[in-house]
Design a protein around this motif. Sequence first.
Motif, short mmCIF file in Angstrom:
data_model
loop_
_atom_site.label_atom_id
_atom_site.label_comp_id
_atom_site.label_asym_id
_atom_site.label_seq_id
_atom_site.Cartn_x
_atom_site.Cartn_y
_atom_site.Cartn_z
N GLU A 201 -54.23 -87.40 52.32
CA GLU A 201 -53.19 -86.44 51.93
C GLU A 201 -53.64 -84.99 52.15
N LEU A 202 -54.91 -84.77 52.51
CA LEU A 202 -55.43 -83.39 52.57
C LEU A 202 -55.06 -82.73 53.89
N ILE A 214 -51.22 -82.38 50.38
CA ILE A 214 -51.70 -81.29 49.52
C ILE A 214 -52.78 -80.51 50.28
N ASP A 216 -56.44 -78.78 50.60
CA ASP A 216 -57.77 -79.20 50.14
C ASP A 216 -58.37 -78.09 49.28
N SER A 217 -58.05 -78.09 48.01
CA SER A 217 -58.58 -77.02 47.16
C SER A 217 -60.05 -77.27 46.80
N ASN A 218 -60.43 -78.53 46.63
CA ASN A 218 -61.79 -78.81 46.13
C ASN A 218 -62.89 -78.25 47.03
N GLY A 264 -63.47 -86.93 46.16
CA GLY A 264 -62.40 -87.91 46.37
C GLY A 264 -62.96 -89.27 46.72
N GLY A 265 -62.12 -90.28 46.49
CA GLY A 265 -62.47 -91.62 46.95
C GLY A 265 -63.54 -92.36 46.16
N SER A 267 -63.03 -93.40 42.91
CA SER A 267 -62.50 -94.25 41.83
C SER A 267 -62.22 -95.64 42.40
N ASP A 272 -60.23 -95.99 48.04
CA ASP A 272 -61.44 -95.32 47.54
C ASP A 272 -62.68 -96.05 48.06
N GLY A 312 -61.82 -86.76 42.95
CA GLY A 312 -60.90 -85.91 43.70
C GLY A 312 -60.11 -84.95 42.84
N ASN A 313 -59.85 -85.32 41.59
CA ASN A 313 -59.07 -84.41 40.76
C ASN A 313 -59.80 -83.08 40.64
P1 AMP Z 1 -59.16 -89.58 44.41
O1 AMP Z 1 -60.37 -89.28 43.63
O2 AMP Z 1 -59.40 -89.60 45.89
O3 AMP Z 1 -58.52 -90.86 43.93
O4 AMP Z 1 -58.13 -88.41 44.15
C1 AMP Z 1 -57.65 -88.14 42.85
C2 AMP Z 1 -56.64 -87.03 42.89
O5 AMP Z 1 -57.22 -85.83 43.34
C3 AMP Z 1 -55.46 -87.30 43.83
O6 AMP Z 1 -54.30 -86.77 43.23
C4 AMP Z 1 -55.82 -86.50 45.07
O7 AMP Z 1 -54.72 -86.13 45.82
C5 AMP Z 1 -56.53 -85.28 44.47
N1 AMP Z 1 -57.50 -84.76 45.41
C6 AMP Z 1 -58.39 -85.48 46.12
N2 AMP Z 1 -59.13 -84.68 46.91
C7 AMP Z 1 -58.69 -83.42 46.71
C8 AMP Z 1 -59.05 -82.15 47.25
N3 AMP Z 1 -60.03 -82.04 48.15
N4 AMP Z 1 -58.40 -81.06 46.81
C9 AMP Z 1 -57.41 -81.18 45.89
N5 AMP Z 1 -57.03 -82.34 45.35
C10 AMP Z 1 -57.65 -83.46 45.75
#
Ligand code: AMP
Length: 421
Positions: A201-202, A214, A216-218, A264-265, A267, A272, A312-313
């Motif tokens: 989704e990034l 979305i 990529d804020s992280n 991310g990934g 969980s 994941d 990822g959150n």
């Molecule tokens: P995940 O840990 O991959 O299951 O992602 C958990 C949540 O965090 C989901 O809503 C993702 O869309 C969001 N997320 C994952 N990676 C990022 C990122 N790099 N920046 C912002 N939000 C993210």
Amino acid sequence: MAHTSPLSSCRDDHDPDALTLEQARTRALAQVSPVRGRECLMLRLALGRVLAEPVIADAPVPAHDNAAMDGYALMGADLPRQGKAVLDSIGTAWAGRPFMDAIGQGQCVRIMTGAMIPPGCNTVIMQEHVEVQGQRVHVGTGHRSGENIRSAGEDIRAGQTVLAAGTLITPARLGLLASLGRVEVTVHRRLRVALFSTGDELIALGKPLPPGGIHDSNRHTLSGMLTRLGVDLIDMGVVRDEPRHLREAFEEAARCADVLITTGGVSVGEADFVRDLLGELGRISFWKVAIKPGRPMAFGHLGQTVFMGLPGNPVSAAVTFYQIVQPALRRMMGEIEVSLPPCFPVRCLSDLKKRPGRMEFQRGVLSQADDGEWVVRATSSQGSGILSSMSEANCFIVLELEQGPVAAGDLVKVQPFQGLI
Ligand code: AMP
Ligand code: MG
């Protein structure tokens, strides 16, 4: 996926597989060690680096006895027991321009702050405490022989270990090293940290968001914190949720970096793959920590490379970075005493939801009330995806593992962000 334990109930947050924060941090610190390489740097370039060798003073600081005040230097023996002594001022000692003639009984020297004490003198009387008529200086009682002198070596003695190996070079320590006349210092080389985000989704900045996409804020939050820590950052961008791509990225990072940080990934969703790949290509030390936000967090090794897989959150990623990744990186950068900012109790102005079983890092705004007391309020939303809560906050409200809800007016512990976030 049967990852919920029969022991956990919906009324608390216990997970028997999760380490406490303390256990996770201890395990992470035990499994990393300072990078081997060292380099010799000009002092000014050493800010934020960690000393690889102790610094020992080869001369005292200050090098000479000098005046702590503007006034008159004299011999303590000339101070009057009663009445007034009248002394002849025979010259002036400036900072950097000493008065080198010997002085006799009944004489004094006009002296400026920082000027070397003239030979024979051992006392400085503040200029506000004397009366001056031409060259005649009147000194009354109430003075002590030896006053207003900064003694040679009172800051640093010759031969003293000024800074131990493993000390972070802060601006104050740069100044301290300069006061010794140090031109260069030997420090640990910079830590090479690779960083990538995972998630289909990034979307890259500058591109319009498709449905479900979305930004990529992280990677931006994390690269900001890594930059402030002073690492050598290798930004590997976004990697798709596809085992083949992830495997290639893992292998590349293992070849070129001391540490790989991903977000991310980790969980247990269908896409994941990060934790499973780590298990396949390296070794997992732990992957669940009893904190909120941030429970899934993988820590392990890919060959020699330390791996830290953050959730990822966005708030979870920032919290796990601050609480676990930061101390581990600082140990790898060579710091010996790794400590986080202190927690201290203040009154909480908000009601806080909290279930026993996980330590929580709620986002708070610490401020001073009208009566001068320091108080904290929770930011408006505490969801782990609400990045504006991190941006608004200036501290964590730290709620212990077994603690229940907090009522407004209770004391809570806060931990200031201190510049990193
Ligand atoms: P995940 O840990 O991959 O299951 O992602 C958990 C949540 O965090 C989901 O809503 C993702 O869309 C969001 N997320 C994952 N990676 C990022 C990122 N790099 N920046 C912002 N939000 C993210
Ligand atoms: Mg994902």
